[in-house]
Design a protein around this motif. Structure first.
Motif, PDB file in Angstrom:
ATOM      1  N   THR A 187      39.580 -47.569  -1.886  1.00  0.00           N
ATOM      2  CA  THR A 187      40.714 -47.313  -0.993  1.00  0.00           C
ATOM      3  C   THR A 187      41.631 -48.527  -0.897  1.00  0.00           C
ATOM      4  N   ASP A 188      41.085 -49.691  -1.166  1.00  0.00           N
ATOM      5  CA  ASP A 188      41.886 -50.919  -1.141  1.00  0.00           C
ATOM      6  C   ASP A 188      42.482 -51.248  -2.508  1.00  0.00           C
ATOM      7  N   GLY A 189      42.286 -50.351  -3.478  1.00  0.00           N
ATOM      8  CA  GLY A 189      42.830 -50.563  -4.813  1.00  0.00           C
ATOM      9  C   GLY A 189      41.897 -51.292  -5.759  1.00  0.00           C
ATOM     10  N   THR A 190      40.732 -51.736  -5.272  1.00  0.00           N
ATOM     11  CA  THR A 190      39.788 -52.402  -6.172  1.00  0.00           C
ATOM     12  C   THR A 190      39.339 -51.414  -7.242  1.00  0.00           C
ATOM     13  N   ARG A 191      39.146 -51.953  -8.422  1.00  0.00           N
ATOM     14  CA  ARG A 191      38.757 -51.105  -9.558  1.00  0.00           C
ATOM     15  C   ARG A 191      37.492 -51.638 -10.189  1.00  0.00           C
ATOM     16  N   ALA A 192      36.733 -50.722 -10.756  1.00  0.00           N
ATOM     17  CA  ALA A 192      35.531 -51.080 -11.512  1.00  0.00           C
ATOM     18  C   ALA A 192      35.356 -50.035 -12.596  1.00  0.00           C
ATOM     19  N   ALA A 193      34.669 -50.404 -13.667  1.00  0.00           N
ATOM     20  CA  ALA A 193      34.461 -49.496 -14.796  1.00  0.00           C
ATOM     21  C   ALA A 193      32.985 -49.491 -15.187  1.00  0.00           C
TER      22      ALA A 193
ATOM     23  N   ALA B   6      49.103 -43.202 -11.087  1.00  0.00           N
ATOM     24  CA  ALA B   6      49.155 -43.581  -9.679  1.00  0.00           C
ATOM     25  C   ALA B   6      47.956 -44.440  -9.285  1.00  0.00           C
ATOM     26  N   LEU B   7      46.862 -44.289 -10.013  1.00  0.00           N
ATOM     27  CA  LEU B   7      45.657 -45.077  -9.742  1.00  0.00           C
ATOM     28  C   LEU B   7      45.664 -46.412 -10.479  1.00  0.00           C
ATOM     29  N   GLY B   8      46.661 -46.609 -11.338  1.00  0.00           N
ATOM     30  CA  GLY B   8      46.730 -47.833 -12.124  1.00  0.00           C
ATOM     31  C   GLY B   8      45.799 -47.830 -13.315  1.00  0.00           C
TER      32      GLY B   8
ATOM     33  N   ASP C 285      29.531 -50.828 -13.424  1.00  0.00           N
ATOM     34  CA  ASP C 285      30.061 -51.404 -12.180  1.00  0.00           C
ATOM     35  C   ASP C 285      30.649 -50.301 -11.307  1.00  0.00           C
ATOM     36  N   ALA C 286      31.295 -49.313 -11.926  1.00  0.00           N
ATOM     37  CA  ALA C 286      31.828 -48.165 -11.185  1.00  0.00           C
ATOM     38  C   ALA C 286      30.685 -47.330 -10.621  1.00  0.00           C
ATOM     39  N   ILE C 287      29.635 -47.152 -11.406  1.00  0.00           N
ATOM     40  CA  ILE C 287      28.473 -46.390 -10.942  1.00  0.00           C
ATOM     41  C   ILE C 287      27.816 -47.109  -9.759  1.00  0.00           C
ATOM     42  N   ALA C 288      27.722 -48.434  -9.837  1.00  0.00           N
ATOM     43  CA  ALA C 288      27.157 -49.213  -8.729  1.00  0.00           C
ATOM     44  C   ALA C 288      27.986 -49.024  -7.464  1.00  0.00           C
ATOM     45  N   ARG C 289      29.307 -48.998  -7.593  1.00  0.00           N
ATOM     46  CA  ARG C 289      30.182 -48.773  -6.425  1.00  0.00           C
ATOM     47  C   ARG C 289      29.970 -47.371  -5.857  1.00  0.00           C
ATOM     48  N   LEU C 290      29.862 -46.389  -6.739  1.00  0.00           N
ATOM     49  CA  LEU C 290      29.629 -45.014  -6.295  1.00  0.00           C
ATOM     50  C   LEU C 290      28.313 -44.929  -5.518  1.00  0.00           C
ATOM     51  N   LEU C 291      27.258 -45.502  -6.083  1.00  0.00           N
ATOM     52  CA  LEU C 291      25.962 -45.491  -5.408  1.00  0.00           C
ATOM     53  C   LEU C 291      26.022 -46.251  -4.088  1.00  0.00           C
ATOM     54  N   GLY C 292      26.767 -47.349  -4.064  1.00  0.00           N
ATOM     55  CA  GLY C 292      26.913 -48.142  -2.855  1.00  0.00           C
ATOM     56  C   GLY C 292      27.653 -47.420  -1.743  1.00  0.00           C
ATOM     57  N   ASP C 293      28.345 -46.352  -2.080  1.00  0.00           N
ATOM     58  CA  ASP C 293      29.104 -45.570  -1.105  1.00  0.00           C
ATOM     59  C   ASP C 293      28.299 -44.351  -0.634  1.00  0.00           C
ATOM     60  N   SER C 294      27.003 -44.351  -0.877  1.00  0.00           N
ATOM     61  CA  SER C 294      26.186 -43.184  -0.566  1.00  0.00           C
ATOM     62  C   SER C 294      25.149 -43.511   0.507  1.00  0.00           C
ATOM     63  N   ARG C 295      24.090 -42.725   0.551  1.00  0.00           N
ATOM     64  CA  ARG C 295      23.008 -42.904   1.514  1.00  0.00           C
ATOM     65  C   ARG C 295      22.165 -44.123   1.163  1.00  0.00           C
ATOM     66  N   PRO C 296      21.346 -44.580   2.135  1.00  0.00           N
ATOM     67  CA  PRO C 296      20.606 -45.830   1.951  1.00  0.00           C
ATOM     68  C   PRO C 296      19.832 -45.961   0.636  1.00  0.00           C
ATOM     69  N   VAL C 297      19.077 -44.950   0.226  1.00  0.00           N
ATOM     70  CA  VAL C 297      18.287 -45.106  -0.999  1.00  0.00           C
ATOM     71  C   VAL C 297      19.200 -45.295  -2.214  1.00  0.00           C
ATOM     72  N   TRP C 298      20.323 -44.578  -2.262  1.00  0.00           N
ATOM     73  CA  TRP C 298      21.281 -44.735  -3.361  1.00  0.00           C
ATOM     74  C   TRP C 298      21.982 -46.090  -3.271  1.00  0.00           C
ATOM     75  N   ARG C 299      22.256 -46.548  -2.035  1.00  0.00           N
ATOM     76  CA  ARG C 299      22.909 -47.867  -1.858  1.00  0.00           C
ATOM     77  C   ARG C 299      22.031 -48.971  -2.422  1.00  0.00           C
TER      78      ARG C 299
END
Length: 134
Positions: A59-65, A42-44, A68-82
């Motif tokens: 949520t928009d279907g963009t994917r990263a591995a 379901a996630l493709g 790059d996936a870790i960077a997205r995860l960090l970017g979705d967190s608090r300022p220091v992690w972003r």
């Protein structure tokens, strides 16, 4: 999908330890889930992709591995992690992150919390230990 999803290898003790760290220390909207207990179709995503690297599905279907996936995860967190997530996306850092990620992935069975099963590809793990429930 109302939240991003960060998918990791739940059969790998090192990966699970890292995912638990994320759950304790990195506040994020993302659901952090082992691929073995997720509808990856379901996630493709494929088993091979999930076995090779962590995955991010936005949520928009963009994917990263991988990093790059870790960077997205960090970017979705608090300022220091972003900030760390942005740094990880910088071209020179990203160029170093991928070889480092691949080295860690190949040697995850040697990392703290890793086990011998961490070094086996999914197909071999299923041969030895039975199919993964999905």
């Amino acid at each position: 999908m109302d939240r991003p999803i960060f998918v990791y290898d739940g059969d790998c003790a090192f990966c699970t330890t890292c995912a638990e760290f994320v759950g304790r220390r990195i506040p994020t909207r993302a659901r952090v889930v082992p691929w073995q207990f997720t509808d990856i179709d379901a996630l493709g995503l494929t088993v091979a992709e999930c076995d090779a690297a962590v995955q991010w599905v936005g949520t928009d279907g963009t994917r990263a591995a991988g990093p790059d996936a870790i960077a997205r995860l960090l970017g979705d967190s608090r300022p220091v992690w972003r900030v760390l997530g942005r740094v990880l996306r910088l071209p020179p850092v990203r160029a170093l992150a991928w070889p480092t990620y691949r080295w860690v992935a190949r040697n995850r069975h040697r990392m703290p919390g890793g086990t011998a099963a961490c070094s086996l590809p999914q197909a071999v793990r299923e041969q030895r230990y039975g199919p993964t429930p999905r």
